[in-house]
Write an enzyme that holds these catalytic residues in place. Structure first.
Site, short mmCIF file in Angstrom:
data_model
loop_
_atom_site.label_atom_id
_atom_site.label_comp_id
_atom_site.label_asym_id
_atom_site.label_seq_id
_atom_site.Cartn_x
_atom_site.Cartn_y
_atom_site.Cartn_z
N LYS A 153 15.34 -6.42 3.21
CA LYS A 153 15.69 -5.06 2.84
C LYS A 153 16.81 -4.53 3.49
O LYS A 153 17.05 -4.37 4.54
CB LYS A 153 14.62 -3.99 2.70
CG LYS A 153 14.49 -2.99 1.87
CD LYS A 153 13.32 -2.29 1.88
CE LYS A 153 13.09 -1.40 0.65
NZ LYS A 153 11.92 -0.94 0.42
N GLU A 159 -2.74 5.60 -5.00
CA GLU A 159 -3.32 7.25 -5.19
C GLU A 159 -4.56 7.49 -5.34
O GLU A 159 -5.13 8.26 -4.90
CB GLU A 159 -2.14 7.85 -6.04
CG GLU A 159 -0.76 7.87 -5.61
CD GLU A 159 0.00 6.56 -5.75
OE1 GLU A 159 -0.53 5.86 -6.15
OE2 GLU A 159 1.30 6.72 -5.28
N ARG A 182 -1.78 9.61 -11.11
CA ARG A 182 -2.77 8.18 -10.99
C ARG A 182 -4.09 8.84 -10.72
O ARG A 182 -4.93 8.06 -10.58
CB ARG A 182 -2.04 7.29 -9.88
CG ARG A 182 -0.94 6.51 -10.45
CD ARG A 182 -1.18 5.23 -10.97
NE ARG A 182 0.08 4.64 -11.72
CZ ARG A 182 0.37 3.31 -11.01
NH1 ARG A 182 0.29 3.19 -9.64
NH2 ARG A 182 1.60 2.84 -11.66
#
Ligand SMILES: Cc1ncc(C[n+]2csc(CCOP(=O)(O)OP(=O)(O)O)c2C)c(N)n1
Ligand SMILES: CC(=O)[C@@H](O)[C@H](O)COP(=O)(O)O
Ligand SMILES: [Mg+2]
Length: 625
Positions: free
Chosen positions: A286, A369, A397
């Site tokens: 990344k 979540e 969610r």
């Protein structure tokens, strides 16, 4: 006159993936360098997801070299890492408008390009959507390839596993790329992340990696089957993920170097047309290619504008998230029952403060979540005081858990909805404009919003001391009113509004972030000789109906302000109550239309949609006749 030498001689010629396919392998390596340079310098001005996109440059080039969108389908999970895809599909000249008002969206968008077969923004959707596309293809008898690209943190997300569980029963032909960079927004968490990490650091992997790379150099372009079989043989049984994914009916390939564009092209050429359920595990970095992002992948997962040389970003006024995290950490210092939970967002929620100071009272459950909400319920049954910090949009969610588990059982979970209101740059997938709508009707739950930073802390303190019911608070991205927090927090009376100014002609109810707009509106009306009351409602539920009725019986017009859609929002609740109470006073409302609001800067979007003091004055004067 000589043509100016272009900084991006190869990239500037890319008008579609066809142009990518014309390049030699050596030119593709050069193209990767040009894309990285362009990304770093362009996102420096706009802000955006620079780290994730630097990590998928070679992957995206290889995908567009081997496959043919829009006939073939690429489904990226979250799609925050689709800037390179956009650059290779005819949008490289507009990349400087990414996430800007009326510019490119920061995520894939079906209405933006025929190459964007599926939009996203929320994690964990790609595998299921790709599976639906593959199944549709099988039913239609067509032959396009469906390729799903999902990051390692996407595999901490429930829907991803729901799709994996179903894949073998739905299709025999789909390609999944697991882009493993060990990072979510923070370091990735959970058993699978540890597993992938062990895999990457094991001697066996080093051995296989070297062999695979050597082999590719020798046989690239020739019997790729030999290469992949060798990698496959080399990895089969050696690495748990291959067992894991094979249990789901998928053939596992890898792990391979996700920055070796030649190797990736060879492997994709092998996978294309094999008509099997395959998962290619690639290892990427990344932030690859830009030192500040490599050194701090968490900060440069998603960032505002920055200095290219140093990565320095502007430090602003303390945000609502800063105030939230500082307050909860202080409460936790005094009370070991206070704990806080994030769903993979320690940076955005600023719970990284609690993680650093009181790690035992901090939990990061990954992009999960639904699980986070249930986990909080379990903690609450044992007398703990869980502060569940999830962005308003991602809290969608957990809607069923809030009703079925929290409210129905009266479990005192503290729902802390960050990024409530217009979030701006990220656009419709991230604006927190629906949470009043999805919570206002839930029985046995209290719900509040502060007008400034000190009140935010007072409300959190009130929540910390409130055990009867679940409680919810909403606060925006960035500062609220820029008011410094001092002294000790105060307990607030539940359901009691704050009357800031009295008035006889008009009453303004300015909820939360828009209280300052209500104040500005009052000043303008008073300047025209209109006696105007100003109320800080504080409570969405229980609504302070005594205060509301007192003004409704007195004034000629009521105006509500909310950073939420008008449908089923705070103002709708006011209208409902006054109607039920038989009080017939005109109510005008300032808030978002019941539409999906585009991305862009908040002031421009507010002006476009009439969320201004001027618009409020106009509405009130019109109602006054
Ligand atoms: C439902 C949901 N929760 C949280 C987020 C915030 N979020 C955006 S990207 C991301 C991490 C993604 O990590 P990974 O899939 O590994 O991709 P990478 O950025 O590493 O390429 C998170 C948590 C989200 N988009 N959706
Ligand atoms: C892609 C994603 O969902 C997150 O990175 C999100 O963009 C973070 O939003 P903030 O920038 O408001 O923290
Ligand atoms: Mg990742």
């Amino acid at each position: 006159m000589q043509e100016p030498v272009s900084e991006y001689p190869l990239l500037e010629k890319i008008e579609s993936p066809t142009d990518v396919k014309k390049l030699s392998n050596a030119q593709l390596v050069e193209l990767a360098a040009e894309i990285r340079h362009k990304l770093v310098h362009s996102v420096a001005k706009t802000g955006g997801h620079i780290g994730p996109n630097l990590g998928v440059v070679e992957l995206t080039i290889a995908l567009h070299t081997v496959f043919d969108t829009p006939k073939d389908n690429f489904v990226f999970d979250v799609s925050h890492q689709a800037y390179v895809h956009k650059m290779l599909t005819g949008r490289q000249s507009e990349i400087h408008t990414i996430r800007q008002y009326e510019g490119l969206n920061g995520y894939m968008l079906r209405t933006e390009s025929e190459h964007d077969c599926y939009g996203a923004g929320h994690a964990g959707t790609a595998l299921s959507a790709a599976l639906g596309m593959a199944t549709a293809r099988d039913l239609a008898g067509t032959d396009e390839e469906v390729v799903c690209v999902a990051g390692d943190a996407a595999f901490t997300c429930g829907p991803t596993f729901e799709a994996l569980n179903n894949i073998a029963e739905s299709t025999d032909n789909m390609i999944v790329v697991l882009n493993d960079n060990e990072w979510s927004i923070d370091k990735n968490v959970g058993a699978l992340a540890k597993y992938f990490n062990r895999l990457q650091t094991s001697d066996a992997y080093e051995h296989i990696h070297r062999k695979a790379t050597d082999l590719i150099e020798r046989v690239a372009g020739k019997g790729v089957r030999k290469l992949v079989n060798r990698v496959e043989e080399g990895t089969k049984g050696l690495f748990a993920p291959s067992v894991l994914f094979e249990e789901f009916g998928m053939r596992y390939y890898g792990p391979v170097d996700g920055h070796d564009v030649e190797a990736l092209i060879s492997i994709f050429q092998h996978l294309k047309g094999r008509k099997e359920r395959s998962i290619l595990h690639i290892i990427t970095e990344k932030g690859r290619g830009w030192e500040p992002a490599l050194a701090n992948p968490g900060k440069f997962h998603g960032t505002g504008p920055y200095e290219v040389k140093t990565g320095a970003t502007a430090s602003g006024t303390p945000t609502a998230s800063d105030v939230f995290a500082r307050a909860v950490t202080d409460f936790a210092k005094e009370d070991e029952k206070v704990v806080a939970i994030t769903a993979a967002m320690p940076g955005g929620t600023k719970l990284e403060i609690l993680k650093k100071e009181l790690p035992k009272q901090y939990f990061d459950v990954g992009i999960a979540e639904e699980h986070a909400a249930l986990f909080a319920c379990g903690l609450a049954t044992k007398g703990f005081k869980p502060f569940l910090s999830i962005y308003s949009t991602f809290m969608q969610r957990a809607y069923d858990m809030i009703i079925h588990d929290m409210a129905l059982q009266k479990l005192p979970v503290r729902l802390c909805m960050d990024r409530a209101g217009l979030s701006g740059d990220d656009g419709p997938t991230h604006h927190g404009l629906f949470d009043i709508g999805y919570l206002r009707h839930v029985p046995d739950l209290v719900f509040m919003q502060p007008k400034d930073e000190p009140e935010l802390r007072d409300m959190l303190w009130t929540m910390a001391n409130y055990e009867e019911l679940p409680s919810a608070i909403r606060y925006p991205r960035g500062p609220i009113a820029g008011v410094p927090v001092e002294g000790e927090p105060k307990l607030l009376e539940i359901g009691k509004s704050e009357v800031v100014e009295d008035g006889a002609d008009v009453a303004l109810f300015g909820l939360g972030t828009l209280f300052s707009m209500a104040k500005e509106t009052r000043d303008a009306l008073e300047a025209q000789g209109i006696s105007t009351a100003l109320v800080n409602p504080r409570w969405i539920k229980p609504m302070d109906t005594t205060c509301l009725e007192e003004f409704a019986r007195k004034v000629k017009v009521i105006c509500t302000f909310e950073d939420h859609v008008l449908a089923n929002g705070y103002g709708a609740g006011v209208i409902e109550h006054l109607h039920d109470a038989g009080i017939d006073v005109p109510v005008v409302r300032i808030g978002w239309p019941n539409e999906f609001i585009d991305h862009g800067n908040v002031p421009a979007l507010r002006a476009q949609h009439g969320l201004t003091a001027e618009a409020a004055v106009e509405k009130v004067l019109k109602a006054l006749g």
